[in-house]
Scaffold this active site. Structure first.
Site, PDB file in Angstrom:
ATOM      1  CG  ASP A 161       2.990  -4.488   4.086  1.00  0.00           C
ATOM      2  OD1 ASP A 161       3.403  -5.042   5.119  1.00  0.00           O
ATOM      3  OD2 ASP A 161       3.501  -3.451   3.615  1.00  0.00           O
ATOM      4  CE1 TYR A 164      11.737  -3.058   0.785  1.00  0.00           C
ATOM      5  CE2 TYR A 164      11.587  -4.198   2.884  1.00  0.00           C
ATOM      6  CZ  TYR A 164      12.235  -3.302   2.047  1.00  0.00           C
ATOM      7  OH  TYR A 164      13.373  -2.658   2.472  1.00  0.00           O
ATOM      8  CD  GLN A 220       6.974  -5.936   4.721  1.00  0.00           C
ATOM      9  OE1 GLN A 220       7.118  -4.804   4.270  1.00  0.00           O
ATOM     10  NE2 GLN A 220       5.859  -6.311   5.313  1.00  0.00           N
ATOM     11  NE  ARG A 268      11.659  -8.501 -15.255  1.00  0.00           N
ATOM     12  CZ  ARG A 268      10.344  -8.312 -15.364  1.00  0.00           C
ATOM     13  NH1 ARG A 268       9.589  -8.344 -14.285  1.00  0.00           N
ATOM     14  NH2 ARG A 268       9.802  -8.091 -16.547  1.00  0.00           N
ATOM     15  CB  THR A 319      -0.979   0.019   1.181  1.00  0.00           C
ATOM     16  OG1 THR A 319      -0.218   0.076   2.396  1.00  0.00           O
ATOM     17  CG2 THR A 319      -1.902  -1.181   1.190  1.00  0.00           C
ATOM     18  CD1 TRP A 320       6.180   3.548  -0.474  1.00  0.00           C
ATOM     19  CD2 TRP A 320       4.577   4.944   0.192  1.00  0.00           C
ATOM     20  NE1 TRP A 320       6.645   4.819  -0.640  1.00  0.00           N
ATOM     21  CE2 TRP A 320       5.673   5.703  -0.231  1.00  0.00           C
ATOM     22  CE3 TRP A 320       3.423   5.615   0.651  1.00  0.00           C
ATOM     23  CZ2 TRP A 320       5.679   7.095  -0.227  1.00  0.00           C
ATOM     24  CZ3 TRP A 320       3.433   6.998   0.659  1.00  0.00           C
ATOM     25  CH2 TRP A 320       4.552   7.722   0.240  1.00  0.00           C
ATOM     26  CE1 TYR A 378       5.417   2.106   3.826  1.00  0.00           C
ATOM     27  CE2 TYR A 378       3.587   0.600   3.546  1.00  0.00           C
ATOM     28  CZ  TYR A 378       4.944   0.829   3.695  1.00  0.00           C
ATOM     29  OH  TYR A 378       5.817  -0.235   3.693  1.00  0.00           O
ATOM     30  CG  LEU A 389       6.057  -6.959  -8.889  1.00  0.00           C
ATOM     31  CD1 LEU A 389       4.829  -6.105  -9.173  1.00  0.00           C
ATOM     32  CD2 LEU A 389       5.992  -8.274  -9.643  1.00  0.00           C
TER      33      LEU A 389
END
Ligand code: NAP
Length: 272
Positions: A41, A185, A157, A190, A20-21, A46, A188
């Protein structure tokens, strides 16, 4: 959506959650919940509490027991008296009676044993059902685990993605040592990697999912692991949800492993 036991707790939690950030989109969160991304989360940090308020709006129509709500206390609030006050503020913004897990966002100047004692008290009072930590390396984790006298540390985390796999050599083995959950966290991210893109693309086509879903499925291949991608775009939410049902076989895992190898860590556990 696969559920998995969340470390030493008795809660079965969706392997893919929702970050959620920056401040999330209410409808995207709801689409995610409808698809089984019930692990949400958030953190007091945030949007200075705004993310928690949007989460409250998003979850309002859903039974509270169907959700696994995680929030985090800032290190500057992580004192004996600051932890319960910060928790009350988060509960008020989230419009809920309890958190499923409450994390120390990262280690600051307050001694870990003071923070852990305050978190344990919140469990005893029923304000939180478990607590964990974030961004702690194995040295800090050992100290935190020693400080936890009455309740176990539910999770750590950390930043974990195809470009940052060093936690597999450091924090993940620790998680196995005490069976705590390991939450990825920024899952995604990469690096630019032509060969890696080809591998992800081929596996995505084979399974009828996106490259991102393949990447997430790789990250959650370990039985203690969860990932909390953030998506404001409905199509992204749907793509991420597909990862929750995708199991890669050994040869597929080896292909990704070879394309995005684990590197030696230089310096401290990285943080975003
Ligand atoms: P992330 O989830 O790896 O990436 C988010 C970005 O990826 C957004 O731009 C999103 O775009 C895009 N995206 C999402 N799903 C996608 C898909 N299927 N295909 C293509 N693009 C996609 O990174 P993050 O937001 O940094 O991390 C996730 C969550 O982890 C945060 O929201 C937060 O809850 C948590 N976090 C914790 C810490 C900590 O210190 N504990 C630090 C950082 C983050 P759209 O929004 O347009 O969909």
């Amino acid at each position: 959506m696969r559920l998995r036991r969340f470390g030493p707790t008795s809660f079965d939690v969706s392997v893919i959650g929702q970050g959620t950030w920056p401040v999330p989109d209410r409808e995207a969160l709801r689409r995610g919940i409808d698809l089984g991304l019930t692990h949400i989360d958030t953190a007091e940090m945030y949007g200075d509490g705004r993310s928690e308020e949007v989460v409250a709006e998003a979850i309002a129509p859903y039974p509270r027991a169907s959700l696994f709500l995680v929030s985090k206390v800032l290190p500057s609030n992580a004192t004996r008296s600051g932890v319960p006050r910060a928790c009350e503020r988060s509960l008020r913004r989230l419009r809920t009676e309890y958190l499923d897990c409450y994390l120390l966002h990262w280690r600051g100047d307050v001694p870990l044993d003071e923070t852990i004692e305050a978190l344990e008290r919140l469990v005893d009072e029923g304000k939180i059902r478990s607590f964990g930590v974030s961004n702690l390396d194995p040295w800090d984790l050992r100290e935190a685990a020693e400080a936890a006298k009455r309740h176990p540390i539910a999770c750590n985390q950390v930043l974990y993605n195809l470009g940052e796999r060093t936690p597999e050599r450091h924090e993940l083995p620790w998680a196995h040592g005490c069976e705590s959950a390991f939450v990825a966290y920024t899952p995604l991210a990469r690096p630019a990697n032509r060969r890696g893109e080809d591998v992800l693309g081929e596996l995505a086509a084979r399974h009828g999912v996106t490259k991102e879903a393949v990447a997430l499925a790789f990250l959650i291949r370990d039985p203690l692991t969860f990932a909390i991608p953030k998506a404001n775009t409905i199509a992204h939410v749907e793509a991420n949800a597909a990862a929750g049902d995708l199991e890669l076989d050994e040869s597929e895992i080896s292909a990704i492993d070879a394309a995005y190898p684990v590197r030696d860590r230089v310096g401290a556990l990285p943080m975003n």
